[in-house]
Design an enzyme around this catalytic site. Sequence first.
Site, PDB file in Angstrom:
ATOM      1  N   GLY A 126       0.892  -1.213   0.054  1.00 48.96           N
ATOM      2  CA  GLY A 126      -0.145  -0.067  -0.041  1.00 48.96           C
ATOM      3  C   GLY A 126       0.879   1.314   0.071  1.00 48.96           C
ATOM      4  N   CYS A 156      -7.127  -6.369   3.169  1.00 48.40           N
ATOM      5  CA  CYS A 156      -7.342  -5.659   2.068  1.00 48.40           C
ATOM      6  C   CYS A 156      -8.773  -5.749   1.547  1.00 48.40           C
ATOM      7  CB  CYS A 156      -6.106  -6.343   1.017  1.00 48.40           C
ATOM      8  SG  CYS A 156      -4.473  -6.227   1.719  1.00 48.40           S
TER       9      CYS A 156
END
Length: 191
Positions: A126, A156
């Site tokens: 990320g 996620c």
Amino acid sequence: MDAMREAIEQIDTRGNQLLYLEHADTITHTRQHGLRSLLLTPEAIAQRGITLAEADRGGDVTFHGTGQLVGYPIIKLPLHIGVVDYVRGLERALIRACQELGVTDATCLPGKTGVWVGNKKLIAVGVGVSRQVTRHGFALNINPKLERFTECITPCGLAGFEVTSLEREISAPVSFGRAMEVLSWHLKQIC
């Protein structure tokens, strides 16, 4: 996170840097996705001794904690490298590092970010980029308590997928020092 902020502010004088951390148990979420991928209430998460925090990165909810090596590449990207190209290069470097560490079947999954072993996520990715400078990065599961993922969040935001660890995949202990050495070498190759 003062070290990350300082590295970003001083990128022009210090150059690219790679910071490693092992966080206290924390679940991070993004403004874009909010708390929708939590499996427990914020109060129930706090009762388990886990901090809940918003992060200014891409992606959905993830867990950071003991047994997990989090890497923060602070890189001034060349103008010809966009965010998606950077993320794909980061994934390729992380896959090569995992393969060197013994996970020979580490790979990417089409349409999914991160590093995978089958349908199990080994490394979450990320990132955020502002003014061509990267922040945030990746989280390699070396030997975390995997139930922290499965009991508290849909990692996620991906239902139907599992989370794994380096030690589970190779059935042997891995030191954080060895992982950092291998990761650092491969990450230097991307920019």
